[in-house]
Design an enzyme around this catalytic site. Structure first.
Site, mmCIF file in Angstrom:
data_model
loop_
_atom_site.group_PDB
_atom_site.id
_atom_site.type_symbol
_atom_site.label_atom_id
_atom_site.label_comp_id
_atom_site.label_asym_id
_atom_site.label_seq_id
_atom_site.Cartn_x
_atom_site.Cartn_y
_atom_site.Cartn_z
ATOM 1 N N SER A 106 26.443 27.552 -17.497
ATOM 2 C CA SER A 106 27.049 27.128 -16.160
ATOM 3 C C SER A 106 28.329 26.756 -16.395
ATOM 4 O O SER A 106 28.597 25.969 -17.114
ATOM 5 C CB SER A 106 26.048 26.260 -15.454
ATOM 6 O OG SER A 106 26.565 25.701 -14.442
ATOM 7 N N GLY A 107 29.221 27.500 -15.391
ATOM 8 C CA GLY A 107 30.508 27.140 -15.563
ATOM 9 C C GLY A 107 31.395 27.900 -16.486
ATOM 10 O O GLY A 107 32.647 27.553 -16.462
ATOM 11 N N THR A 111 30.589 34.118 -12.078
ATOM 12 C CA THR A 111 30.646 34.345 -10.894
ATOM 13 C C THR A 111 32.080 35.077 -10.408
ATOM 14 O O THR A 111 32.131 35.941 -9.886
ATOM 15 C CB THR A 111 30.537 33.162 -9.936
ATOM 16 O OG1 THR A 111 29.200 32.685 -10.067
ATOM 17 C CG2 THR A 111 30.430 33.667 -8.514
ATOM 18 N N ASN A 156 30.004 22.320 -13.233
ATOM 19 C CA ASN A 156 30.668 23.564 -12.475
ATOM 20 C C ASN A 156 31.042 23.242 -11.020
ATOM 21 O O ASN A 156 29.873 22.824 -10.236
ATOM 22 C CB ASN A 156 29.985 24.733 -12.494
ATOM 23 C CG ASN A 156 30.653 26.137 -11.759
ATOM 24 O OD1 ASN A 156 31.872 25.955 -11.259
ATOM 25 N ND2 ASN A 156 30.166 27.192 -12.020
ATOM 26 N N SER A 159 28.883 26.112 -8.520
ATOM 27 C CA SER A 159 27.762 26.578 -9.478
ATOM 28 C C SER A 159 26.839 27.373 -8.502
ATOM 29 O O SER A 159 26.534 26.997 -7.470
ATOM 30 C CB SER A 159 27.044 25.373 -10.190
ATOM 31 O OG SER A 159 25.976 26.001 -10.902
ATOM 32 N N SER A 160 26.610 28.573 -9.157
ATOM 33 C CA SER A 160 25.386 29.434 -8.290
ATOM 34 C C SER A 160 24.270 28.739 -8.525
ATOM 35 O O SER A 160 23.734 28.678 -9.557
ATOM 36 C CB SER A 160 25.536 30.966 -8.849
ATOM 37 O OG SER A 160 26.840 31.218 -9.125
ATOM 38 N N GLY A 386 23.919 30.142 -14.908
ATOM 39 C CA GLY A 386 24.085 30.279 -16.329
ATOM 40 C C GLY A 386 23.117 29.091 -16.956
ATOM 41 O O GLY A 386 22.432 28.189 -16.264
ATOM 42 N N GLU A 388 21.787 25.956 -18.404
ATOM 43 C CA GLU A 388 22.047 24.637 -18.307
ATOM 44 C C GLU A 388 21.285 23.693 -18.813
ATOM 45 O O GLU A 388 20.164 23.730 -18.728
ATOM 46 C CB GLU A 388 22.393 24.520 -16.808
ATOM 47 C CG GLU A 388 21.235 24.553 -15.767
ATOM 48 C CD GLU A 388 21.648 24.546 -14.431
ATOM 49 O OE1 GLU A 388 22.932 24.841 -14.043
ATOM 50 O OE2 GLU A 388 20.705 24.345 -13.498
HETATM 51 N N1 ATP Z 1 39.098 34.095 -14.788
HETATM 52 C C1 ATP Z 1 39.503 32.861 -14.331
HETATM 53 N N2 ATP Z 1 40.399 32.533 -14.011
HETATM 54 C C2 ATP Z 1 40.584 31.167 -13.424
HETATM 55 N N3 ATP Z 1 39.631 30.301 -13.209
HETATM 56 C C3 ATP Z 1 38.379 30.619 -13.431
HETATM 57 C C4 ATP Z 1 38.051 32.057 -14.108
HETATM 58 N N4 ATP Z 1 36.814 31.983 -14.124
HETATM 59 C C5 ATP Z 1 36.302 30.842 -14.165
HETATM 60 N N5 ATP Z 1 37.189 30.226 -13.720
HETATM 61 C C6 ATP Z 1 36.990 28.816 -12.835
HETATM 62 O O1 ATP Z 1 35.951 28.140 -13.451
HETATM 63 C C7 ATP Z 1 35.163 27.739 -12.337
HETATM 64 C C8 ATP Z 1 33.363 28.247 -12.888
HETATM 65 O O2 ATP Z 1 33.387 29.388 -12.726
HETATM 66 P P1 ATP Z 1 32.166 30.264 -12.201
HETATM 67 O O3 ATP Z 1 31.793 29.596 -10.865
HETATM 68 O O4 ATP Z 1 32.272 31.577 -12.325
HETATM 69 O O5 ATP Z 1 31.130 29.790 -13.097
HETATM 70 P P2 ATP Z 1 29.640 30.125 -13.379
HETATM 71 O O6 ATP Z 1 29.616 30.604 -14.846
HETATM 72 O O7 ATP Z 1 29.393 31.244 -12.341
HETATM 73 O O8 ATP Z 1 28.813 29.072 -13.243
HETATM 74 P P3 ATP Z 1 27.139 28.970 -12.712
HETATM 75 O O9 ATP Z 1 26.156 29.202 -13.779
HETATM 76 O O10 ATP Z 1 27.155 27.483 -12.565
HETATM 77 O O11 ATP Z 1 27.580 29.794 -11.528
HETATM 78 C C9 ATP Z 1 35.463 28.503 -11.064
HETATM 79 O O12 ATP Z 1 35.262 27.832 -10.019
HETATM 80 C C10 ATP Z 1 37.012 28.707 -11.583
HETATM 81 O O13 ATP Z 1 37.798 27.539 -11.188
HETATM 82 MG MG MG Z 2 28.030 31.122 -10.714
#
Ligand code: ATP
Ligand code: MG
Length: 1073
Positions: A106-107, A111, A156, A159-160, A386, A388
């Site tokens: 997660s994070g 996404t 996050n 977070s999804s 993700g 967690e």
């Molecule tokens: N390529 C990137 N460039 C800039 N910031 C990023 C990038 N990827 C992720 N982030 C930052 O990290 C944060 C978390 O990313 P994201 O929501 O994609 O995580 P996730 O893997 O989907 O987590 P979860 O499993 O909780 O959904 C985003 O809100 C963003 O601020």
């Molecule tokens: Mg996500």
């Protein structure tokens, strides 16, 4: 080559396969080095490792998109765009369905990565009004789903809280047609409870912050987050996040997708209902029976909810505070305690929200789904919650981590296990690489016989008191010796003191770390039951959307069957997802979280190392280094690259393997770059593959040019031939036409010349003939004069010797001859023509008269000879009539036109006259209708008259029976008048036997014929003529004496019908006209 420079970066290689030496430290250092300079993407072969930068980098610009569009994978810096481009091109050019698996905790940035992939594909695929609309709809599904399905967690901020798998469908040209989104288990417990410093789903905060005052009033909401229990009664602004702006963006997105304003309002109303449900407070009270019951503490909120959903507050209150239990056809209402009431309320809120979320996904799918049934290619993008680990992990974390475990299994299977197995299967020399296979953990959870999920289901369905303790005890018994399962009990049994394991907990050693799960709530969450009273209450609501979310609330459809458990459903959908992913070509993006504090530029090596380990990146690199980057069946390989060799192009006659060998033998690759398996060819490095691809592209361009050249040549040739043919036809026609015109001209001229020449010749001939004739005439004249002279001389010699008589005789004969010849030419043609040429000379007058009478008699004889006997008889009768009546009776001239028919009755045809026919036999002369004058009063009666050769018969017309039969010999004479009437008196001899009554007075329409025939018949029969009197006065003899008949001309009489009047006994007047 740029590829080499970008990947073989001495300080930090872009592809970890090139790392030297390969150790955990060097790998970590490389990642850190790259991260620090902003290169967040690194490859292991074709797997992309992405380290979350937590800051915005300038590497997603349109220029970058152009840079990576149609680039060679290894020719440019590692980038997520490169993998997206590779996947898209494989889909478009190789017709392979693709899936992009994005994993990480997660994070870690899953996404974000999925959005980058989607936006890249949308940017590079072709444009057009329809395509842009589809792209926009697909991209805009993200803000909507994120608003309802994402939340801030400790790990996050976005977070999804649901799993998302999106299939984007393309046509054969690579144009997006639409898509389908599948969602996996939303973390609905967050609705009713979340830990401090986390947030509920974004939509609630967005709605309160971004909704206009009017909208909030309509939804009966207050803008202050602190007012709402489900939002933990705290205002939670997220730094760097503008909820109001996001709300507007979400509304715009819904509009783009195609939500109607009514749908949006309904969606927000149901959202508001969920939020407000949290504020429904219950208070305890005691019933008369002493039982504890609950009631609504503050009806205002309930009232507002019911107004929003169109429901009677009483129904909702009853559904919240009581429960209906059906047992053996009996319905019992039991009151609920306050905790039970709250439990029901929360279950309702969770159910409404999770069903609303499912509806939302379905609604988006309706808009983006592909309408036409064309063949499609699919690119699936998986962005699932993700892995967690929280302080307190419950059923949701268990499910989320199970899903991640399955994805890791796919990765292991496809990149490590299957790959190695394939080398062995294909007979390639191979030293096995050790790796951790997580199948054992997956089995621990999902095994349908003794897995944790199966045990949980069993516990949920077990009759009797069920609680988590019995469930945990069962697990402890079953997995007492399992390597990846721990609990206080199993540790105790192993004589291990583990203070980190609290009671009512079990721990699983996941691939990504150990997670301790608290079993409290497992059964309830797995059962996911909602009291039937509540679903029925929701179904009863007038709010169409809410009503449709609870179809089981319909009392008609009450089912006692328990719905499938949440765990069971999730396991089934994960199995379907896995099957789907296995059927596609996988592309991996492995996301790594560099620190726990979401800070930019901070790289915590320990944290990253942990992820590197559990993601199996080291093993991945090792297999990659030892293995081959690419493999393909000989047939497909040859089919794709055969154009690179003259011997294999366009057709290879031998086996596919030989073809591949021949093909590669002539290409400048070192032998270690390729290996020949039993069925597949293996290419070691991606460079070789890309080089092969490059050569193919160049060759394809050459071949396309060649085909184009040949085609253009052919087209020009054909066109030329066509033009030539047309030109020949046109010139042939033109020449033909010119020649025809020329010929006509010549013909006209020739005719003219001919005419002149002939005219000239004819005139010459005419002149010749004229002069000839003149000569002849002259000659004749001379000859005549000469002959005349000679004749006169001879005449003079003969004149005196009686030549005058001879001459006169000659002249006389010549005149008679001339007269007869002239007469022959002028003879009358018909008998009736009485013109006769007059005699030319007086001395011929007698002869002419004589000739005339001879001629007419001869003509008459001829006429008579051609007459038929009937016609002759008729003419004789007419002649006789003329002798009898001509100039004596006026009627005669009228009778001339009428032919004498004789038989007017039709005796033979009419069967009625059978008897009369017998009388007449063959001797019938005439049969007619006459009128008989009554001797006594002068009136007339109709009678049938039959004249035979011997008799005259009068018969009654009705009976057709003879009344009077007169022998012809009895007829003395006949008297008729001078006028044009048909009256006749038939005088009988006194000796006649039938004449007792006296003479007969008759009136006939054919008087002339009757008298004539009577006359003729009598003449023939008796050789005596019939005495006929045509007179104005005569005497007739009746039985009572003689009567003097006087004919009186009177206008009173009508035509042929005379009127008879008796004047006294001896006088009678016949009035005629
Ligand atoms: N390529 C990137 N460039 C800039 N910031 C990023 C990038 N990827 C992720 N982030 C930052 O990290 C944060 C978390 O990313 P994201 O929501 O994609 O995580 P996730 O893997 O989907 O987590 P979860 O499993 O909780 O959904 C985003 O809100 C963003 O601020
Ligand atoms: Mg996500």
């Amino acid at each position: 080559m740029e590829a080499t420079t970008s990947l073989l970066d001495a300080a930090a290689v872009g592809d970890l396969v090139l790392l030297d030496p390969l150790t955990e430290e060097s790998l970590l250092r490389t990642l850190q080095e790259r991260f620090q300079r902003g290169d967040i993407y690194t490859y292991i072969g074709s797997v992309v490792i992405s380290v979350n930068p937590y800051r915005s980098l300038p590497i997603y610009t349109p220029e970058k998109v152009q840079e990576y569009h149609n680039c060679s994978f290894f020719a440019v810096k590692p980038h997520i765009y490169a993998i997206a481009d590779d996947a898209y091109r494989s889909l478009r050019d190789r017709d392979q369905d693709q899936c992009i698996l994005i994993t990480g905790e997660s994070g870690a940035g899953k996404t974000e990565a999925s959005k980058l992939v989607m936006s890249y594909v949308a940017a590079v695929c072709s444009k057009g009004e329809e395509v842009d609309k589809v792209k926009e709809q697909l991209l805009q599904s993200n803000p909507v789903l994120e608003a309802f399905g994402n939340a801030k967690t400790i790990r996050n901020d976005n977070s999804s809280r649901f799993g998302k798998y999106m299939d984007v469908e393309f046509d054969f040209k690579g144009q997006p047609l639409g898509g389908v989104i599948s969602n996996y288990l939303l973390e609905k417990s967050r609705i009713v409870q979340h830990v401090k410093s986390e947030r509920n789903f974004h939509i609630f905060y967005q709605l309160l912050a971004g909704g206009s005052a009017q909208m909030l009033q309509q939804l009966k909401l207050r803008q202050d987050c602190r007012h709402y229990v489900y939002l933990n009664g705290e205002s939670s602004d997220l730094p760097g996040v503008d909820d109001a702006a996001n709300f507007r963006a979400m509304q715009d997105a819904m509009r783009v997708i195609g939500f109607s304003p009514t749908e949006v309002t309904a969606l927000l109303e149901v959202t508001a209902v969920v939020l407000k449900l949290g504020n429904v407070q219950l208070s305890s009270s005691f019933q008369a029976s002493g039982m504890e019951s609950c009631s609504i503490a503050e009806p205002q909120e309930l009232q507002e909810i019911c107004e929003l959903i169109g429901l009677d507050p009483g129904i909702l209150e009853q559904a919240l505070c009581t429960r209906t239990v059906k047992a053996r056809n009996e319905t019992v209402h039991t009151t609920l305690s306050v905790p039970q009431g709250y439990y029901g309320r929360d279950a309702l809120a969770k159910n409404i929200y999770s069903r609303l979320f499912d509806w939302l996904v379905n609604r988006i799918n309706t808009s983006i789904q592909v309408k036409s049934g064309n063949q499609r290619k699919v690119m699936g993008v998986l962005d699932i919650y993700g892995f967690e680990i929280f302080q307190d992990n419950s059923f949701e974390q268990f499910i989320i981590n199970y899903c991640n475990e399955k994805l890791q299994q796919i990765f292991i299977l496809m990149t490590l296990k299957e790959e190695q197995e394939e080398y062995i299967r294909e007979g390639i020399k191979w030293t096995p690489v050790e790796f951790f296979d997580n199948t054992i953990i997956c089995n621990l959870i999902e095994n349908s016989k003794g897995g944790i999920l199966a045990m949980l289901d069993e516990e949920c369905l077990r009759p009797g008191v069920v609680n988590e303790d019995t469930f945990l005890t069962k697990l402890n018994q079953l997995f007492a010796t399992h390597k990846h399962y721990e609990s206080r009990e199993t540790q105790n049994a192993r004589h291990i003191m583990d203070a980190s394991l609290p009671p009512r907990c079990f721990r699983i050693h996941h691939y990504a770390g150990k997670v301790t799960y608290n079993v409290t709530g497992f059964i309830e969450k797995n059962n996911d039951l909602l009291f039937r009273d509540l679903s029925q209450a929701m179904w009863a609501a007038r709010h169409a959307l809410l009503h449709s979310l609870f179809p089981e609330g319909d009392p008609q459809k009450v089912s006692l069957k328990l719905p499938p458990t949440a765990g069971f459903q999730f396991k089934a959908s994960v199995a379907t997802l896995m099957k789907n992913l296995y059927s596609k070509n996988p592309n991996y993006i492995r996301c790594i979280k560099p620190n726990e504090t979401k800070s930019a530029m901070l790289f915590t090596p320990e944290l990253v190392l942990e992820q590197v380990r559990y993601l199996g990146l080291m093993e991945n690199v090792r297999v990659r280094r030892a293995g081959y980057a690419f493999r393909q069946l000989y047939g497909s390989f040859l089919g794709r690259y055969k154009m690179l060799n003259r011997r294999t192009w366009p057709r290879w006659a031998g086996s596919d393997r030989e073809g591949a060998e021949v093909l590669l033998a002539e290409l400048p690759y070192p032998p270690e770059e390729r290996a020949f398996g039993h069925t597949k060819i293996f290419i070691r490095s991606p460079h070789t593959l890309f080089d092969l691809e490059r050569r193919r592209q160049e060759r394809v361009v050459q071949l396309a040019t060649l085909i184009q050249k040949i085609f253009r040549g052919w087209r020009c040739r054909t066109q030329y031939q066509l033009m030539r043919k047309s030109q020949i036809i046109i010139s042939a026609w033109f020449r033909g036409n010119a020649q025809k015109n020329k010929y006509k001209q010549m013909k006209r001229s020739a005719l003219l010349i001919q005419a002149y020449a002939r005219g000239w010749k004819s005139r010459r001939l005419l002149r010749e003939l004229k002069s000839q004739r003149q000569r002849h005439t002259a000659a004749a004249t001379i000859a005549a004069y000469w002959k005349g002279f000679q004749v006169r001389r001879a005449y003079r010699r003969y004149f005196r010797s009686g030549a005058s008589a001879c001459l006169a005789n000659f002249i006389y004969r010549r005149l008679v001859q001339k007269f007869l010849v002239g007469l022959e030419k002028n003879l009358p043609v018909s008998l009736m023509d009485r013109t006769w040429p007059p005699p030319p000379y007086k001395f011929l007058a007698n002869a002419n008269q004589e000739l005339k009478s001879i001629f007419y008699r001869w003509k008459c004889k001829k006429y008579r000879e051609q007459l038929t006997p009937q016609r002759k008889a008729l003419l004789q009768a007419k002649l006789c009539a003329s002798e009898l009546f001509k100039d004596k009776k006026t009627l005669y001239s009228k009778s001339l036109q009428q032919p004498f028919q004789g038989e007017y009755l039709g005796l033979t045809q009419n069967p009625k006259y059978q008897k009369l026919q017998a009388v007449a036999k063959d001797k019938l002369v005439m049969a007619d209708t006459v009128r008989k004058v009554n001797r006594a009063n002068g009136k007339t009666v109709p009678r049938l008259l039959l004249l035979t050769t011997k008799h005259l018969v009068l018969a009654d017309p009705k009976a057709a029976q003879p009344k009077t039969v007169l022998s012809l010999e009895d007829i003395r004479s006949v008297s008729v008048t001078r006028f044009s009437d048909g009256f006749l008196a038939l005088h009988l001899k006194e000796t006649s036997t039938v004449g007792a009554k006296g003479d007969f007075l008759l009136v006939s329409d054919h008087l002339i014929e009757l008298v004539t025939r009577l006359h003729q018949t009598l003449l023939e029969a008796t050789a005596q003529e019939l005495p006929l009197h045509i007179t104005d006065q005569f005497s007739t003899r009746f039985q009572k004496g003689d009567v003097a008949v006087t004919i009186v001309e009177s206008p009173k009489a009508g035509g042929a019908v005379p009127v008879c009047r008796k004047r006294g006994s001896h006088k009678m007047e016949i009035l005629v006209h």
